[in-house]
Structure formats: structure tokens, C-alpha cells
Design a protein around this motif. Structure first.
Motif, PDB file in Angstrom:
ATOM      1  N   HIS A   1       0.820  -1.215   0.000  1.00 44.62           N
ATOM      2  CA  HIS A   1       0.000   0.000   0.000  1.00 44.62           C
ATOM      3  C   HIS A   1       0.855   1.266   0.000  1.00 44.62           C
ATOM      4  CE1 HIS A   1      -3.543   2.440   0.679  1.00 44.62           C
ATOM      5  NE2 HIS A   1      -2.910   3.040   1.697  1.00 44.62           N
ATOM      6  N   ASP A   2       1.912   1.227   0.797  1.00 39.14           N
ATOM      7  CA  ASP A   2       2.806   2.397   0.828  1.00 39.14           C
ATOM      8  C   ASP A   2       3.558   2.557  -0.495  1.00 39.14           C
ATOM      9  OD1 ASP A   2       1.983   2.835   3.396  1.00 39.14           O
ATOM     10  OD2 ASP A   2       3.722   1.822   4.326  1.00 39.14           O
ATOM     11  N   GLY A   3       3.901   1.422  -1.162  1.00 34.46           N
ATOM     12  CA  GLY A   3       4.595   1.513  -2.452  1.00 34.46           C
ATOM     13  C   GLY A   3       3.683   1.874  -3.606  1.00 34.46           C
ATOM     14  N   ASP A   4       2.374   1.884  -3.392  1.00 35.59           N
ATOM     15  CA  ASP A   4       1.392   2.241  -4.416  1.00 35.59           C
ATOM     16  C   ASP A   4       1.585   1.399  -5.676  1.00 35.59           C
ATOM     17  OD1 ASP A   4      -0.742   3.419  -5.546  1.00 35.59           O
ATOM     18  OD2 ASP A   4       0.281   5.304  -6.078  1.00 35.59           O
ATOM     19  N   ALA A   5       1.613   0.057  -5.474  1.00 39.98           N
ATOM     20  CA  ALA A   5       1.810  -0.841  -6.620  1.00 39.98           C
ATOM     21  C   ALA A   5       0.536  -0.878  -7.453  1.00 39.98           C
ATOM     22  CB  ALA A   5       2.155  -2.238  -6.127  1.00 39.98           C
ATOM     23  N   ASP A   6       0.692  -0.718  -8.788  1.00 35.03           N
ATOM     24  CA  ASP A   6      -0.468  -0.767  -9.689  1.00 35.03           C
ATOM     25  C   ASP A   6      -0.701  -2.179 -10.183  1.00 35.03           C
ATOM     26  OD1 ASP A   6       1.741  -1.024 -11.158  1.00 35.03           O
ATOM     27  OD2 ASP A   6       1.332   0.610 -12.565  1.00 35.03           O
ATOM     28  N   GLN A   7      -1.710  -2.341 -10.997  1.00 34.61           N
ATOM     29  CA  GLN A   7      -2.088  -3.652 -11.506  1.00 34.61           C
ATOM     30  C   GLN A   7      -1.027  -4.224 -12.423  1.00 34.61           C
ATOM     31  OE1 GLN A   7      -4.697  -5.189 -10.437  1.00 34.61           O
ATOM     32  NE2 GLN A   7      -4.425  -7.045 -11.688  1.00 34.61           N
ATOM     33  N   LYS A   8      -0.319  -3.399 -13.108  1.00 29.79           N
ATOM     34  CA  LYS A   8       0.699  -3.867 -14.037  1.00 29.79           C
ATOM     35  C   LYS A   8       1.855  -4.525 -13.281  1.00 29.79           C
ATOM     36  CE  LYS A   8      -0.494  -0.093 -17.194  1.00 29.79           C
ATOM     37  NZ  LYS A   8       0.009   1.130 -17.876  1.00 29.79           N
ATOM     38  N   LEU A   9       2.292  -3.883 -12.203  1.00 32.94           N
ATOM     39  CA  LEU A   9       3.384  -4.465 -11.428  1.00 32.94           C
ATOM     40  C   LEU A   9       2.962  -5.788 -10.786  1.00 32.94           C
ATOM     41  CD1 LEU A   9       6.203  -4.302 -10.200  1.00 32.94           C
ATOM     42  CD2 LEU A   9       5.233  -2.933  -8.327  1.00 32.94           C
ATOM     43  N   LEU A  10       1.763  -5.842 -10.281  1.00 41.90           N
ATOM     44  CA  LEU A  10       1.276  -7.082  -9.678  1.00 41.90           C
ATOM     45  C   LEU A  10       1.184  -8.194 -10.704  1.00 41.90           C
ATOM     46  CD1 LEU A  10      -1.535  -5.693  -7.324  1.00 41.90           C
ATOM     47  CD2 LEU A  10       0.786  -6.395  -6.714  1.00 41.90           C
ATOM     48  N   ALA A  11       0.727  -7.846 -11.934  1.00 40.95           N
ATOM     49  CA  ALA A  11       0.651  -8.860 -12.982  1.00 40.95           C
ATOM     50  C   ALA A  11       2.032  -9.378 -13.344  1.00 40.95           C
ATOM     51  CB  ALA A  11      -0.050  -8.277 -14.212  1.00 40.95           C
ATOM     52  N   TYR A  12       3.002  -8.463 -13.392  1.00 38.69           N
ATOM     53  CA  TYR A  12       4.370  -8.881 -13.726  1.00 38.69           C
ATOM     54  C   TYR A  12       4.943  -9.800 -12.632  1.00 38.69           C
ATOM     55  CZ  TYR A  12       9.319  -8.627 -14.890  1.00 38.69           C
ATOM     56  OH  TYR A  12      10.608  -8.964 -15.175  1.00 38.69           O
ATOM     57  N   GLN A  13       4.716  -9.467 -11.382  1.00 40.03           N
ATOM     58  CA  GLN A  13       5.176 -10.315 -10.292  1.00 40.03           C
ATOM     59  C   GLN A  13       4.469 -11.677 -10.318  1.00 40.03           C
ATOM     60  OE1 GLN A  13       7.588  -9.807  -8.116  1.00 40.03           O
ATOM     61  NE2 GLN A  13       8.106  -7.778  -8.937  1.00 40.03           N
ATOM     62  N   TYR A  14       3.221 -11.683 -10.700  1.00 43.61           N
ATOM     63  CA  TYR A  14       2.472 -12.913 -10.802  1.00 43.61           C
ATOM     64  C   TYR A  14       3.052 -13.842 -11.847  1.00 43.61           C
ATOM     65  CZ  TYR A  14      -1.705 -15.851 -10.658  1.00 43.61           C
ATOM     66  OH  TYR A  14      -2.581 -16.901 -10.517  1.00 43.61           O
ATOM     67  N   LEU A  15       3.445 -13.240 -13.012  1.00 44.20           N
ATOM     68  CA  LEU A  15       4.039 -14.042 -14.070  1.00 44.20           C
ATOM     69  C   LEU A  15       5.414 -14.565 -13.689  1.00 44.20           C
ATOM     70  CD1 LEU A  15       3.008 -12.039 -17.273  1.00 44.20           C
ATOM     71  CD2 LEU A  15       2.092 -14.218 -16.447  1.00 44.20           C
ATOM     72  N   GLN A  16       6.124 -13.803 -12.858  1.00 45.26           N
ATOM     73  CA  GLN A  16       7.462 -14.258 -12.446  1.00 45.26           C
ATOM     74  C   GLN A  16       7.404 -15.481 -11.538  1.00 45.26           C
ATOM     75  OE1 GLN A  16       9.395 -10.830 -10.748  1.00 45.26           O
ATOM     76  NE2 GLN A  16      10.518 -10.406 -12.652  1.00 45.26           N
ATOM     77  N   THR A  17       6.316 -15.657 -10.836  1.00 44.24           N
ATOM     78  CA  THR A  17       6.200 -16.818  -9.944  1.00 44.24           C
ATOM     79  C   THR A  17       5.790 -18.088 -10.672  1.00 44.24           C
ATOM     80  OG1 THR A  17       3.910 -16.225  -9.441  1.00 44.24           O
ATOM     81  CG2 THR A  17       5.618 -15.371  -7.968  1.00 44.24           C
ATOM     82  N   LEU A  18       5.319 -17.962 -11.928  1.00 44.27           N
ATOM     83  CA  LEU A  18       4.892 -19.157 -12.645  1.00 44.27           C
ATOM     84  C   LEU A  18       6.020 -20.146 -12.883  1.00 44.27           C
ATOM     85  CD1 LEU A  18       2.344 -17.698 -15.247  1.00 44.27           C
ATOM     86  CD2 LEU A  18       1.879 -18.985 -13.163  1.00 44.27           C
ATOM     87  N   PRO A  19       7.241 -19.727 -13.243  1.00 39.06           N
ATOM     88  CA  PRO A  19       8.311 -20.730 -13.432  1.00 39.06           C
ATOM     89  C   PRO A  19       8.655 -21.509 -12.174  1.00 39.06           C
ATOM     90  CG  PRO A  19       8.881 -18.678 -14.516  1.00 39.06           C
ATOM     91  CD  PRO A  19       7.670 -18.387 -13.707  1.00 39.06           C
TER      92      PRO A  19
END
Length: 348
Positions: free
Chosen positions: A240-258
């Protein structure tokens, strides 16, 4: 001269005998009875005493100290018709020498017979068990009767003791068996009581241990939950303090797939339906960066082209995304390369 000498010798002997009879020495704690012409005159006390020779006669000397006289066993019948042999011991003292001399012929024999008769009267009103357990009562009863009867004899009975009470042999055997049975019974009761107490204490200990263990597990679970909640709260606050947007969350989500494909035992893994939304957001981000739908002049496939149907994923996640192709209906679909090995993924 010879007759005169003989007379003188006789007179000297008579005088010596008279002197001996005149002086009477009475030892301490003793007394003597003096009779004159067969009649009581006086009592000689301890010390030096003078009597009239050939007229006064010392009848007997009496010991004034306390005497102990044991009597032989006497058969006595109890109330329940059992014969027991009782040994008695009498402690007495002469208080009046005159009465002990003239009131009774033989005070020792009189005390013995009185003790026997009194003992039979007392024991005759008691059963065997009471006789064996009531020595003090018997002693007190004997002493009261003897002291009252011997008072006029100049005798004081100080104590009466029962030295032994012997029941018949058969009764002794029965009593021993009964006592042995009672002791065995008490031993069994004590053993059972001890085992009961031990089991109760053991159960109490196990109960307390289980309670303490449950309390410890509950406290550990509470602390563990508090720790996880604090960790989640910290991560949420950081995001919340970092104000992460949907794009950053999606990118982090894809990084966990491997990470899902790591491990030799992973033969099949499932991609959630949210992957399409994540790819769609990530594709929109790349589109916004290039402005023409590509990155560095290369075409980028739309994330929405990923079909929710069964999909084949390359075994090597580092090989990169598969090229896209269109099906008969014009929908985009991943192209299958025959030279590469894929793992089949079933949809949810």
C-alpha cells in the motif's frame, strides 16, 4: 574355795545373759513386739531399747519396708466359660506392727487367698477379650478390695499387677489365626488403597500434562496466527505504501509461474484462470510502452489469446513464450513446435 568360785562364775554368766536380754537393738525400717507375761506391752522402734529381762519377751520382728510377693498362677473362669491362668504380683507394706501381729494369723496367706477370690469375682463378670484388654480395670478392682480388707490388719496394698494371662492352647491358636487374618486383611486394604492413590495421582498427573500441553499448543497457535497476521499486515502495508499498480502485480504474478515447474517430480501443473487477466494487463502495459503494439518493432501477442482450454507448456520455462498462431475461426492460439517437448496442462 571351789564352790564359791563356781557360784561367782554362775552369777557372772547370769548377769551377762540378763544384760543381753535387757538391751535390744532394732534396725532401721523394722519394729518389734514386746509381751510381758504373754500380754502385749509395747512396740519397739528402730534404735536402742531397754526391756526387763526374764519378764519382757520380744515376740517377733516385723519388716516395715514395702514387700513384693508373687502368687502362683490361679485358674479363673471367664464369663464365656473359658479357663485362664492368671499370675498376680502384690506390692504391700506393714503400717501397724501390732495389728499385723494380733489381727491376722498370717497376713501373707490372707492376702493371697483374698487376691484369688477377688480376682475370680472380677474375671467372672468379663469375657476373654475384655480380660485380655482390661488389665488396668482388673488391677484397680483388686487394689480397692485388698486395700479395704487389709486396712484393719495394719497392711497397705500399694499395687496389684497381673503378670500373665494365659488362655488355653486351642484358644491361643484361634486367636493367632484371627490376628493373622486381621493383619492380612489390613495389609490387603492398605495395598489396595495405595494402588488406588497411585492411580489417582497418575491420572491427575496425566490430566494436568494434557491440559498444559493443550494450553501450550493453543498459545503457540495464537502466537503463530498473530505472527502470520503481522506478516500479512506488514506486506499489505508495504504494498500500500509503495502504491503498486495492476501492471506491477501482474508482472510479479508471471514471475512466480516458473517456480511451479521446478522439481523433477513435477509432471503436471495447472495454470489458474487468473493468468489470462494477468497477461492481459501485462500486454496492455507493453502496448502502452511501444505505442504500436510491439516492443522494439516485434509483435507481441495479446494475452487474451491464451485459451483456457488444455494447453501444452514447454518443459523448460527458460525457453521463452511460444509463438502464436490462429485457428480456423481466426482466434489466436499458441503454435506447437514439433522439435520441442511440452508438458500437457489440464484446465481447472
Amino acid at each position: 574355795m571351789e564352790p564359791v568360785l563356781i557360784v561367782l562364775v554362775v552369777l557372772v554368766v547370769v548377769a551377762f545373759i540378763a544384760l543381753i536380754k535387757t538391751i535390744q537393738v532394732i534396725p532401721q525400717a523394722s519394729a518389734a513386739i514386746v509381751e510381758r507375761f504373754g500380754r502385749y506391752t509395747r512396740t519397739l522402734n528402730a534404735g536402742l531399747n531397754i526391756v526387763v529381762p526374764f519378764i519382757d519377751r520380744v515376740r517377733n520382728r516385723i519388716d516395715l519396708r514395702e514387700q513384693v510377693v508373687p502368687f502362683p498362677p490361679q485358674p479363673v473362669i471367664t464369663q464365656d466359660n473359658l479357663v485362664v491362668n492368671i499370675d498376680t504380683v502384690i506390692y504391700y507394706q506393714v503400717t501397724d506392727a501390732r495389728a499385723a501381729t494380733y489381727e491376722v494369723a498370717s497376713y501373707i496367706q490372707a492376702i493371697e487367698q483374698l487376691t484369688v477370690t477377688t480376682l475370680r469375682n472380677i474375671i467372672g463378670s468379663m469375657d476373654l477379650e475384655s480380660t485380655l484388654t482390661s488389665r488396668e480395670v482388673i488391677n484397680a478392682g483388686l487394689r480397692g478390695v485388698l486395700d479395704e480388707a487389709t486396712g484393719k490388719w495394719g497392711i497397705r496394698v500399694n499395687r496389684v499387677e497381673l503378670k500373665a494371662i494365659e488362655p488355653p492352647t486351642s484358644i491361643q491358636d484361634s486367636m493367632e489365626k484371627q490376628m493373622r487374618a486381621d493383619r492380612d486383611k489390613r495389609a490387603a486394604i492398605l495395598t489396595a488403597e495405595g494402588q488406588r492413590q497411585a492411580q489417582i495421582l497418575k491420572a491427575e498427573g496425566e490430566k494436568q500434562a494434557e491440559v498444559l500441553k493443550a494450553e501450550g499448543e493453543a498459545q503457540a497457535a495464537v502466537l503463530r496466527a498473530d505472527g502470520e497476521a503481522a506478516a500479512i499486515r506488514t506486506v499489505f502495508e508495504a504494498i500500500h505504501d509503495g502504491d503498486a499498480d495492476q501492471k506491477l502485480l501482474a508482472y510479479q504474478y508471471l514471475q512466480t509461474l516458473p517456480e511451479l515447474a521446478k522439481g523433477d517430480s513435477n509432471k503436471l501443473w495447472i495454470i489458474p484462470s487468473e493468468v489470462g487477466d494477468a497477461l492481459k494487463g501485462l500486454g496492455g502495459a507493453f502496448t502502452g510502452l511501444t505505442g504500436n503494439g510491439g516492443v522494439n518493432g516485434a509483435a507481441v501477442a495479446a494475452p487474451s489469446a491464451v485459451a483456457p482450454a488444455a494447453t501444452q507448456v514447454p518443459l523448460d520455462p527458460a525457453a521463452g513464450p511460444r509463438p502464436l498462431d490462429t485457428d480456423t475461426k481466426g482466434a489466436a492460439r499458441p503454435r506447437v513446435d514439433p522439435a520441442r517437448e511440452y508438458r500437457k496442462i489440464d484446465p481447472e
